[in-house]
Design an enzyme around this catalytic site. Structure first.
Site, PDB file in Angstrom:
ATOM      1  N   CYS A 104       0.805  -1.228   0.000  1.00 14.62           N
ATOM      2  CA  CYS A 104       0.000   0.000   0.000  1.00 14.62           C
ATOM      3  C   CYS A 104       0.836   1.276   0.000  1.00 14.62           C
ATOM      4  O   CYS A 104       0.299   2.364  -0.216  1.00 14.62           O
ATOM      5  CB  CYS A 104      -0.965   0.001   1.174  1.00 14.62           C
ATOM      6  SG  CYS A 104      -2.170  -1.310   1.047  1.00 14.62           S
ATOM      7  N   ASN A 131     -10.275   0.183  -0.370  1.00 12.27           N
ATOM      8  CA  ASN A 131      -8.813   0.217  -0.391  1.00 12.27           C
ATOM      9  C   ASN A 131      -8.321  -0.375  -1.713  1.00 12.27           C
ATOM     10  O   ASN A 131      -8.330  -1.593  -1.894  1.00 12.27           O
ATOM     11  CB  ASN A 131      -8.292  -0.589   0.810  1.00 12.27           C
ATOM     12  CG  ASN A 131      -6.776  -0.615   0.884  1.00 12.27           C
ATOM     13  OD1 ASN A 131      -6.081  -0.113   0.009  1.00 12.27           O
ATOM     14  ND2 ASN A 131      -6.271  -1.231   1.936  1.00 12.27           N
ATOM     15  N   HIS A 165      -3.597   7.250   2.596  1.00  7.62           N
ATOM     16  CA  HIS A 165      -3.961   5.936   2.063  1.00  7.62           C
ATOM     17  C   HIS A 165      -5.332   5.566   2.620  1.00  7.62           C
ATOM     18  O   HIS A 165      -5.621   5.803   3.802  1.00  7.62           O
ATOM     19  CB  HIS A 165      -2.906   4.917   2.470  1.00  7.62           C
ATOM     20  CG  HIS A 165      -3.279   3.510   2.125  1.00  7.62           C
ATOM     21  ND1 HIS A 165      -3.662   3.148   0.853  1.00  7.62           N
ATOM     22  CD2 HIS A 165      -3.337   2.374   2.880  1.00  7.62           C
ATOM     23  CE1 HIS A 165      -3.941   1.860   0.843  1.00  7.62           C
ATOM     24  NE2 HIS A 165      -3.755   1.367   2.048  1.00  7.62           N
TER      25      HIS A 165
HETATM   26  O1  UT7 Z   1      -4.000  -1.194   3.454  1.00 11.47           O
HETATM   27  C1  UT7 Z   1      -3.004  -1.997   3.988  1.00 11.47           C
HETATM   28  C2  UT7 Z   1      -2.975  -2.063   5.454  1.00 11.47           C
HETATM   29  N1  UT7 Z   1      -4.226  -2.602   5.981  1.00 11.47           N
HETATM   30  C3  UT7 Z   1      -4.888  -1.911   6.914  1.00 11.47           C
HETATM   31  O2  UT7 Z   1      -4.507  -0.824   7.259  1.00 11.47           O
HETATM   32  C4  UT7 Z   1      -6.075  -2.597   7.543  1.00 11.47           C
HETATM   33  C5  UT7 Z   1      -6.024  -2.442   9.030  1.00 11.47           C
HETATM   34  N2  UT7 Z   1      -7.050  -3.226   9.719  1.00 11.47           N
HETATM   35  C6  UT7 Z   1      -8.359  -2.874   9.696  1.00 11.47           C
HETATM   36  O3  UT7 Z   1      -8.728  -1.918   9.049  1.00 11.47           O
HETATM   37  C7  UT7 Z   1      -9.322  -3.678  10.534  1.00 11.47           C
HETATM   38  O4  UT7 Z   1      -8.568  -4.548  11.341  1.00 11.47           O
HETATM   39  C8  UT7 Z   1     -10.326  -4.511   9.696  1.00 11.47           C
HETATM   40  C9  UT7 Z   1     -11.350  -3.588   9.070  1.00 11.47           C
HETATM   41  C10 UT7 Z   1      -9.617  -5.298   8.612  1.00 11.47           C
HETATM   42  C11 UT7 Z   1     -11.074  -5.465  10.607  1.00 11.47           C
HETATM   43  O5  UT7 Z   1     -11.711  -4.721  11.657  1.00 11.47           O
HETATM   44  P1  UT7 Z   1     -11.490  -5.072  13.200  1.00 11.47           P
HETATM   45  O6  UT7 Z   1     -12.276  -4.120  13.955  1.00 11.47           O
HETATM   46  O7  UT7 Z   1     -10.018  -5.124  13.461  1.00 11.47           O
HETATM   47  O8  UT7 Z   1     -12.125  -6.503  13.274  1.00 11.47           O
HETATM   48  P2  UT7 Z   1     -11.530  -7.862  13.856  1.00 11.47           P
HETATM   49  O9  UT7 Z   1     -10.888  -8.625  12.769  1.00 11.47           O
HETATM   50  O10 UT7 Z   1     -10.743  -7.623  15.093  1.00 11.47           O
HETATM   51  O11 UT7 Z   1     -12.859  -8.595  14.304  1.00 11.47           O
HETATM   52  C12 UT7 Z   1     -13.686  -8.079  15.376  1.00 11.47           C
HETATM   53  C13 UT7 Z   1     -14.974  -8.877  15.423  1.00 11.47           C
HETATM   54  C14 UT7 Z   1     -14.757 -10.392  15.417  1.00 11.47           C
HETATM   55  O12 UT7 Z   1     -15.821 -10.978  16.140  1.00 11.47           O
HETATM   56  P3  UT7 Z   1     -15.637 -11.464  17.634  1.00 11.47           P
HETATM   57  O13 UT7 Z   1     -14.501 -12.433  17.621  1.00 11.47           O
HETATM   58  O14 UT7 Z   1     -15.321 -10.217  18.412  1.00 11.47           O
HETATM   59  O15 UT7 Z   1     -16.956 -12.072  17.965  1.00 11.47           O
HETATM   60  C15 UT7 Z   1     -14.894 -10.741  13.964  1.00 11.47           C
HETATM   61  O16 UT7 Z   1     -15.268 -12.071  13.763  1.00 11.47           O
HETATM   62  O17 UT7 Z   1     -15.744  -8.583  14.245  1.00 11.47           O
HETATM   63  C16 UT7 Z   1     -15.973  -9.781  13.512  1.00 11.47           C
HETATM   64  N3  UT7 Z   1     -15.906  -9.455  12.096  1.00 11.47           N
HETATM   65  C17 UT7 Z   1     -16.967  -9.132  11.371  1.00 11.47           C
HETATM   66  N4  UT7 Z   1     -18.276  -9.055  11.665  1.00 11.47           N
HETATM   67  C18 UT7 Z   1     -19.106  -8.689  10.683  1.00 11.47           C
HETATM   68  C19 UT7 Z   1     -14.794  -9.387  11.327  1.00 11.47           C
HETATM   69  N5  UT7 Z   1     -15.123  -9.015  10.072  1.00 11.47           N
HETATM   70  C20 UT7 Z   1     -16.469  -8.871  10.075  1.00 11.47           C
HETATM   71  C21 UT7 Z   1     -17.412  -8.502   9.088  1.00 11.47           C
HETATM   72  N6  UT7 Z   1     -18.697  -8.422   9.428  1.00 11.47           N
HETATM   73  N7  UT7 Z   1     -17.036  -8.214   7.811  1.00 11.47           N
END
Ligand code: UT7
Length: 333
Positions: A117, A287, A257
């Protein structure tokens, strides 16, 4: 003689027609529009459809868009094209070569830069050296990705943030103080474990097993990447301000970004900027990896004025990150 800076003198962009909405994602996986919008700020993203359509297709469309705004410019005038991409058309040759061929840039040489990125920022700095040294007068920098080609739509935490698109800028020499003034670029390869594509490279070539194990898709540990992105993108943006004696009121635009609106907000707050000073199209494009920064400049070009102080900032796989300070060189139309 005054110093030669590489100035951006034209911008082009392209996003595919197909709109993949959060509502459509709801039919493909266990997610909701509300979760995606509140956690990322994304409402929809564009997807490149069609057989044998790769990143070069979008890059060429972006270049045609740029040429349409500069009737004085001919494809043969371009001396060098550098392409920032994580999703090249093929392992080799470089997508830059494919783009030059398809866009009729007959006198250009070119190559790709891979920095996830942060690729567009890395490439902008690399390309600017050819202008600053006087080696070339017209250099095209392209950033684009067909992220849908490496997306596992069963991985709801990763696939929801990415989309397809490409943008490009023309660099020309400027001797009156406008152009790319400074950049701070960083990398830390130990971060690779948190964000990578497991197979398809020389370490782990494609086999039936790697395909069955879905190792040709983006693997991302979202929360860990998020923490590094928030800190490093904000740190490096503050650093480029300090180094160039820029106060918040001196900055006209932040071009961040577009990975997650929450990362963008944290960077903006660290820089002390008002929300109106931030270019943000994540809601519509998601993204697009190497496409995010040029696509922002493409959309905001009509509002840009000569002398605007612009900070570009990015964070991505590698880890790679950085910030670039530009004194904008022309009035957008
Ligand atoms: O561009 C290159 C660099 N990349 C980035 O900068 C991305 C950085 N990371 C992020 O933007 C975020 O981590 C994401 C958007 C990718 C994910 O969001 P998050 O708030 O970190 O979610 P998570 O993976 O920690 O998941 C939190 C909860 C989990 O449920 P439990 O275990 O708390 O019950 C996941 O299973 O949210 C759940 N979850 C979802 N629920 C509904 C994860 N993805 C989804 C979804 N819909 N799409």
């Amino acid at each position: 003689m005054s110093k030669i800076h590489a100035a951006i003198t034209a911008v082009g962009g392209y996003v595919p027609d197909y709109v993949l909405t959060n509502q459509e994602l709801e039919t493909m996986m266990d997610t909701t529009d509300e979760w995606i919008r509140s956690r990322t700020g994304i409402r929809e993203r564009r997807i490149l459809k069609g057989k044998d359509m790769g990143t070069s297709e979008m890059a060429v469309a972006a270049i045609k868009n740029l040429f349409s705004k500069r009737p004085d410019l001919k494809p043969e005038d371009i001396e060098l094209l550098i392409c920032a991409t994580t999703t090249p058309d093929m392992q080799f040759p470089a997508t830059a070569n494919v783009i030059c061929d398809k866009a009729g840039l007959k006198n250009a040489w070119g190559y790709d830069i891979s920095a996830a990125c942060s690729g567009f920022l890395y490439t902008l700095t690399t390309a600017s050296q050819f202008i600053e040294t006087g080696r070339h007068k017209k250099v095209l920098v392209v950033g684009g990705d067909k992220m849908s080609s490496i997306m596992n739509y069963e991985d709801r935490a990763t696939s929801i943030i990415f989309g397809d698109g490409a943008g490009c800028v023309l660099l020309e020499p400027d001797e009156s103080g406008f152009g790319i003034i400074d950049s701070v670029l960083r990398s830390d390869g130990s971060g690779r474990v948190h964000l990578h594509q497991k197979a398809g490279g020389s370490m782990r070539p494609a086999t039936i097993e790697t395909v069955m194990a879905k190792e040709h898709f983006v693997y991302q540990e979202g929360q860990t990447v998020f923490k590094f992105a928030v800190k490093n993108m904000a740190d490096v943006s503050a650093e480029i301000m300090e180094r160039n004696h820029l106060m918040a009121e001196d900055i006209t635009w932040l071009v961040p970004h577009q990975a997650n609106k929450r990362i963008i907000d944290a960077t903006r707050e660290r820089m002390g900027l008002a929300p109106e000073k931030v270019m943000m199209n994540i809601e519509r494009f998601g993204n697009t990896t190497n496409g995010t920064l040029p696509l922002c400049m493409w959309e905001w070009e009509p509002k840009l004025r000569k002398g605007d102080n612009i900070v570009l900032a990015a964070f991505g796989g590698g880890f790679t990150w950085g910030a670039t300070y530009i004194c904008w060189a022309y009035d957008g139309k």
